[in-house]
Design an enzyme around this catalytic site. Sequence first.
Site, mmCIF file in Angstrom:
data_model
loop_
_atom_site.group_PDB
_atom_site.id
_atom_site.type_symbol
_atom_site.label_atom_id
_atom_site.label_comp_id
_atom_site.label_asym_id
_atom_site.label_seq_id
_atom_site.Cartn_x
_atom_site.Cartn_y
_atom_site.Cartn_z
ATOM 1 N N LYS A 35 24.273 29.032 -3.801
ATOM 2 C CA LYS A 35 24.073 27.660 -4.287
ATOM 3 C C LYS A 35 25.175 26.761 -3.741
ATOM 4 O O LYS A 35 26.199 27.257 -3.237
ATOM 5 C CB LYS A 35 24.081 27.653 -5.816
ATOM 6 C CG LYS A 35 25.388 28.102 -6.455
ATOM 7 C CD LYS A 35 25.222 28.263 -7.959
ATOM 8 C CE LYS A 35 26.509 28.790 -8.579
ATOM 9 N NZ LYS A 35 26.325 29.171 -9.996
ATOM 10 N N TYR A 256 53.749 7.991 -2.071
ATOM 11 C CA TYR A 256 53.413 7.054 -3.148
ATOM 12 C C TYR A 256 54.088 7.459 -4.451
ATOM 13 O O TYR A 256 54.147 8.644 -4.783
ATOM 14 C CB TYR A 256 51.901 7.026 -3.379
ATOM 15 C CG TYR A 256 51.131 6.332 -2.291
ATOM 16 C CD1 TYR A 256 51.352 4.981 -2.016
ATOM 17 C CD2 TYR A 256 50.177 7.020 -1.558
ATOM 18 C CE1 TYR A 256 50.626 4.337 -1.020
ATOM 19 C CE2 TYR A 256 49.448 6.382 -0.561
ATOM 20 C CZ TYR A 256 49.677 5.044 -0.295
ATOM 21 O OH TYR A 256 48.966 4.412 0.685
HETATM 22 C C1 LIG Z 1 26.711 30.543 -10.019
HETATM 23 C C2 LIG Z 1 25.998 31.634 -10.724
HETATM 24 C C3 LIG Z 1 26.337 32.974 -10.484
HETATM 25 C C4 LIG Z 1 27.498 33.381 -9.598
HETATM 26 O O1 LIG Z 1 28.700 33.202 -10.317
HETATM 27 P P1 LIG Z 1 30.113 33.605 -9.670
HETATM 28 O O2 LIG Z 1 31.070 33.399 -10.776
HETATM 29 O O3 LIG Z 1 30.347 32.675 -8.536
HETATM 30 O O4 LIG Z 1 29.994 35.006 -9.239
HETATM 31 C C5 LIG Z 1 25.591 33.945 -11.101
HETATM 32 N N1 LIG Z 1 24.564 33.627 -11.923
HETATM 33 C C6 LIG Z 1 24.223 32.354 -12.195
HETATM 34 C C7 LIG Z 1 23.099 32.066 -13.107
HETATM 35 C C8 LIG Z 1 24.932 31.311 -11.603
HETATM 36 O O5 LIG Z 1 24.591 30.054 -11.864
#
Ligand SMILES: *Cc1c(COP(=O)(O)O)cnc(C)c1O
Length: 368
Positions: A35, A256
């Site tokens: 994702k 800054y």
């Molecule tokens: C993002 C996600 C994962 C992966 O999680 P990580 O902590 O990056 O391993 C697994 N299951 C779902 C439903 C997610 O949204």
Amino acid sequence: MPRPIIATIHPEAVRHNLAQVQQAVPDAKLWTVVKANAYGHGIENVFEGLRATDGFAMLDLDEAQRLRTLGWRGPLLLLEGVFELRDLELCSRLSIWHTVHCDEQIDWLAAHKTQVGHRVFLKMNSGMNRLGFTPERFRAAYARLNALPQVDEISFMTHFSDADVDHGMDQQLEIFHKITEDLPGERSISNSAATMLHGEQSQVRCDWVRPGIVLYGSSPDFPAHDIAHWNLQPAMTLSSKIIAVQELQAGDSVGYGSKFQAEGCMRLGVVACGYADGYPRHCNTGTPVLVNGMRTRTLGRVSMDMLAVDLTDIPKAGLGSEVTLWGRASNGAVLPIDEVAAAAGTLGYELMCAVAPRVPKVIEGQGK
Ligand SMILES: *Cc1c(COP(=O)(O)O)cnc(C)c1O
């Protein structure tokens, strides 16, 4: 010459990290989570390194489609399921598994005209209160889904809120297994942290694990353990160069807000990297950084396009020297993204996803 900042993606590191997960849970299948454009790395950039997976999981149909375009014919899973009825057509056409977490998604399936039997993951809200049917309503949702001719196969999923904490999963684990105990179908409950910390328990790894962050070289339980402990490698190196050098006297300040003041003579390097590149503005003086592969620290506030680093103990460094903001330097030294994230009060996840579009991404060994 373009501005020297660059994000180098390491497909071999991703391949290595995937193998570490497979080793941790050899009898589970892997939904490799890509994702957010593979956590900011670019799906196309990591695909070859991840080919040994059993399936890919994502949120966007567009990302699923890109994987089909790359030639992936195996399983694809939408972790949030479809967002409207029309999305089901593409799921049918591209043979995409999807999560079902609410009644409306069952309504849409019931109204969907298809010859293709859908494979779905019915999601339980076992305590996180994000997506899914509560334990009380789960079996009714199952019965509805199971009666639909559009549905071929039902698997079960939930997601942990505290997989990285001791006993943080106990309650969710218990309720999930209790409610699904006698239902036929595969199960998937573990993200990276649950998989790496507790994957030796069959109740935790189940049939499919869903690793994301570890594949990209961030520790599942930093700061308790770093990536070296888990034998993970950085999947991305954010690097730039020194574009100016300043000599400071005692009392001189930097950047800054004049947040850093020199106590004596110092050499400072100005790096072409700022928060508009995705480097966190919340990093204060002392955030680790590598110059010519040697560890030093940032000085003063991060500005939009630049930040300052301490060169006092790296006398050979000067204009054009390599700066590694995170990842692997040319000499092999590693600065884990988790250390920079901790200095900014956040997680490796946020940093890797936030690298700005103006930073070119290059696959290691392929030039530009
Ligand atoms: C993002 C996600 C994962 C992966 O999680 P990580 O902590 O990056 O391993 C697994 N299951 C779902 C439903 C997610 O949204």
